[in-house]
Design an enzyme around this catalytic site. Structure first.
Site, PDB file in Angstrom:
ATOM      1  N   ASP A  89       0.837  -1.193   0.000  1.00  0.00           N
ATOM      2  CA  ASP A  89       0.000   0.000   0.000  1.00  0.00           C
ATOM      3  C   ASP A  89       0.875   1.247   0.000  1.00  0.00           C
ATOM      4  O   ASP A  89       1.865   1.306   0.732  1.00  0.00           O
ATOM      5  CB  ASP A  89      -0.884   0.008   1.249  1.00  0.00           C
ATOM      6  CG  ASP A  89      -2.361  -0.090   0.909  1.00  0.00           C
ATOM      7  OD1 ASP A  89      -2.853   0.842   0.264  1.00  0.00           O
ATOM      8  OD2 ASP A  89      -3.008  -1.078   1.279  1.00  0.00           O
ATOM      9  N   GLU A 133      -6.567   3.482  -5.997  1.00  0.00           N
ATOM     10  CA  GLU A 133      -7.926   3.520  -5.449  1.00  0.00           C
ATOM     11  C   GLU A 133      -8.518   4.890  -5.783  1.00  0.00           C
ATOM     12  O   GLU A 133      -7.976   5.920  -5.372  1.00  0.00           O
ATOM     13  CB  GLU A 133      -7.900   3.307  -3.942  1.00  0.00           C
ATOM     14  CG  GLU A 133      -9.294   3.330  -3.324  1.00  0.00           C
ATOM     15  CD  GLU A 133      -9.282   3.451  -1.814  1.00  0.00           C
ATOM     16  OE1 GLU A 133     -10.195   2.915  -1.183  1.00  0.00           O
ATOM     17  OE2 GLU A 133      -8.371   4.105  -1.273  1.00  0.00           O
ATOM     18  N   ASP A 145     -12.211  -2.639   3.072  1.00  0.00           N
ATOM     19  CA  ASP A 145     -13.155  -1.532   3.260  1.00  0.00           C
ATOM     20  C   ASP A 145     -14.579  -1.883   2.867  1.00  0.00           C
ATOM     21  O   ASP A 145     -15.458  -1.018   2.919  1.00  0.00           O
ATOM     22  CB  ASP A 145     -12.714  -0.326   2.418  1.00  0.00           C
ATOM     23  CG  ASP A 145     -11.570   0.454   3.039  1.00  0.00           C
ATOM     24  OD1 ASP A 145     -11.371   0.339   4.262  1.00  0.00           O
ATOM     25  OD2 ASP A 145     -10.874   1.167   2.296  1.00  0.00           O
TER      26      ASP A 145
END
Length: 556
Positions: free
Chosen positions: A98, A256, A333
């Site tokens: 990430d 994202e 998420d």
């Protein structure tokens, strides 16, 4: 199309704190990921995406980073990370990390310096503004509730935080900030990692002047997303990132990008764009937004198949030959796929999970599997507010129930049981022993109570399990250019019960059919007699009708 390794790859997402604890402290760690590499390898995937493992005060489960070059002590240290990376590569598994650079933690040294004085060398690393009429600089509402602005007594100014107040936004207008980001990216890429998943990367470019957002709902704070998504300078930042960093390594990059459209995605991921490889879009996972915009994502409405088909088809058709799709149902998420898009009842959970897997993995793009998805793990269905850990869920409860009194406690608990991020964050279910084999200690969060029925050990002992079904899907993708590169042909978009589509490539056709109901239905798709059934989630070849949650894939 120039073929790239990541187009044929399948990615397995690991949320480390919930994957496997190796030292008994109740928190999953890098040692646990290392221990479970053979399991991941057995599934057949190519890439592991690790959620943040950097040093962090954990205000938002690691998405508030205080040191980009250090490992969170709860997860281990750099020595164990290096060992994990080396072992993964020995097993021909790549590791993607990430990249969280829209914001840092307020405990990062840059921010500690930035807030000291207006003339501090790090002041312009963040976004500071004067208040307006004794209030915040504008009416923007944080994604986690309240204002996006936090007042700092030391300098009598406000700093911007789109998320928690412990997550101040970096000022990407400052070229020094960008150079620091490029440097930290090179640090990890030079270690040998294989790419980045970039957190809310389309929020980097903020609007000039920070104007008020439209507030048609007359809420206390306005929705900030339309103001910060896909800003004017985002393409410049991504091209600079690609030019100075990504283009120098053979790695994959996925951004994202909430609110991004297919047209945006083609700009960012176009085959000649020189920015990113693919994006995570949110269309299909936000189909049931609450009718009251003040409540947003919180609801318990079922997803309508027509809406789902329309969303996925739109992206398939728009990006074909122009960009590249990421394919996902759930992640850290998002609620569990079989609970949100399928049927998680004991009677239909397995067939439903296999149906959903098939529909996704036969599309054009790179598939992502979230840990436990290959077991058919379900939402946790927690009954008590104290069982939730997620900052977004808890802030939403306090804002919607206690502060604005928009819904009552019981209604919000139903919404949390449907949509809370904690549904995906319950510990991985390895076996039916105490704590599901996740830890010998006290788990950092409550386990899903169904782990004695749904666990990896049970799946691995049954050749007809969801796990082995996923492995078949992955094997098919690895061996078929038709599945990887074929274009998408929509079938019967107005069919409310069946999702069917074709893929075509170099004279071959794939027909994918899925019954999204719990009853038998009959459909007739005009296919030649010499068709080959390459995968189905029912053993017997009853071709007259589609049984509950049945899926079939034919090639001819």
């Amino acid at each position: 199309m120039k073929k790239k390794w990541w187009q044929k790859a399948v990615v397995y997402q690991v949320y480390p704190r919930s994957f496997q604890d190796s030292n008994g402290d109740g928190i999953g760690d890098l040692g646990g990921v290392l221990k479970r590499l053979p399991y991941i390898k057995k599934l057949g995937v190519d890439v592991i995406w690790l959620n943040p493992v950097y040093k962090s005060p954990d205000k938002d489960n690691g998405y508030d980073i205080s040191d980009y070059r250090s490992i969170q002590p709860k997860f281990g240290n750099m020595e164990i990370f290096d060992k994990l990376l080396a072992e993964a590569h020995r097993l021909d598994l790549k590791i993607v990390m990430d990249l969280v650079v829209n914001h840092t933690s307020d405990q990062h040294e840059w921010f500690k310096e930035s807030k000291k004085s207006k003339d501090n060398p790090y002041r312009n690393f963040y976004i500071w503004r004067d208040g307006k009429d004794g209030k915040a600089p504008n009416n923007w509402g944080s994604f986690f509730g309240g204002s996006t602005w936090e007042y700092s007594e030391a300098t009598k100014q406000y700093y911007l935080h789109l998320f928690a107040k412990g997550q101040p936004d970096l000022n990407w207008e400052n070229p020094e900030v960008r150079e620091h980001v490029w440097d930290l990216m090179r640090f990890w890429l030079d270690k040998g990692i294989d790419g980045f998943r970039m957190d809310v990367v389309n929020f980097l470019s903020k609007p000039a002047g920070f104007p008020d957002a439209p507030n048609l709902e007359k809420a206390e704070y306005a929705n900030v997303e339309p103001m910060v998504a896909d800003g004017a300078k985002l393409n410049d930042y991504l091209r600079e990132m690609n030019d100075k960093v990504l283009s120098n390594y053979d790695v994959m990059s996925v951004g994202e990008m909430p609110s991004s459209t297919p047209e945006d995605a083609i700009e960012y991921t176009g085959l000649e764009a020189k920015e990113l490889n693919m994006i995570f879009q949110f269309d299909h996972v936000t189909l049931t937004m609450n009718d009251d915009p003040r409540i947003g994502k919180w609801n318990d409405k079922p997803v309508k198949l027509l809406d789902l088909k329309k969303s996925l088809s739109k992206w398939q058709k728009a990006l074909d030959g122009k960009g590249w799709n990421s394919l996902y149902w759930n992640n850290h998420d998002r609620a569990r796929v079989v609970s949100r898009f399928g049927n998680d009842s004991p009677k239909y959970r397995v067939k439903s999970a296999e149906l959903l897997a098939t529909i996704l993995h036969m599309l054009q793009g790179t598939p992502y599997i979230y840990q436990g998805e290959e077991l058919g793990m379900t939402n946790a269905h927690f009954k008590h507010l104290e069982d939730y850990q997620d900052i977004e869920s808890l802030e939403a409860y306090h804002q919607i129930v206690e502060h604005e009194k928009l819904v009552d406690h019981d209604t919000m608990m139903r919404y949390l049981a449907t949509e809370s991020r904690d549904n995906a964050r319950t510990p991985m279910q390895w076996n039916d022993s105490k704590n599901a084999g996740f830890t010998d200690g006290t788990p950092w969060m409550k386990l899903n109570e169904n782990y004695s029925e749904i666990n990896a050990e049970k799946e691995l002992s049954n050749q007809n399990s969801i796990f082995y079904y996923y492995r078949k899907l992955i094997d098919l993708r690895h061996s078929s250019d038709l599945i990887v590169y074929g274009n998408y042909v929509e079938l019967d978009p107005d069919d409310e019960e069946v999702f069917a589509y074709k893929r075509k490539y170099e004279g071959k056709t794939l027909l994918v059919i899925g019954n999204f109901t719990d009853k038998n239905v009959v459909r007739n798709y005009d296919v030649p007699k010499n068709k080959q059934l390459i995968i189905s989630n029912y053993d017997d070849k009853n071709v007259k009708e589609l049984r509950p949650y049945e899926t079939r894939v034919y090639e001819y």
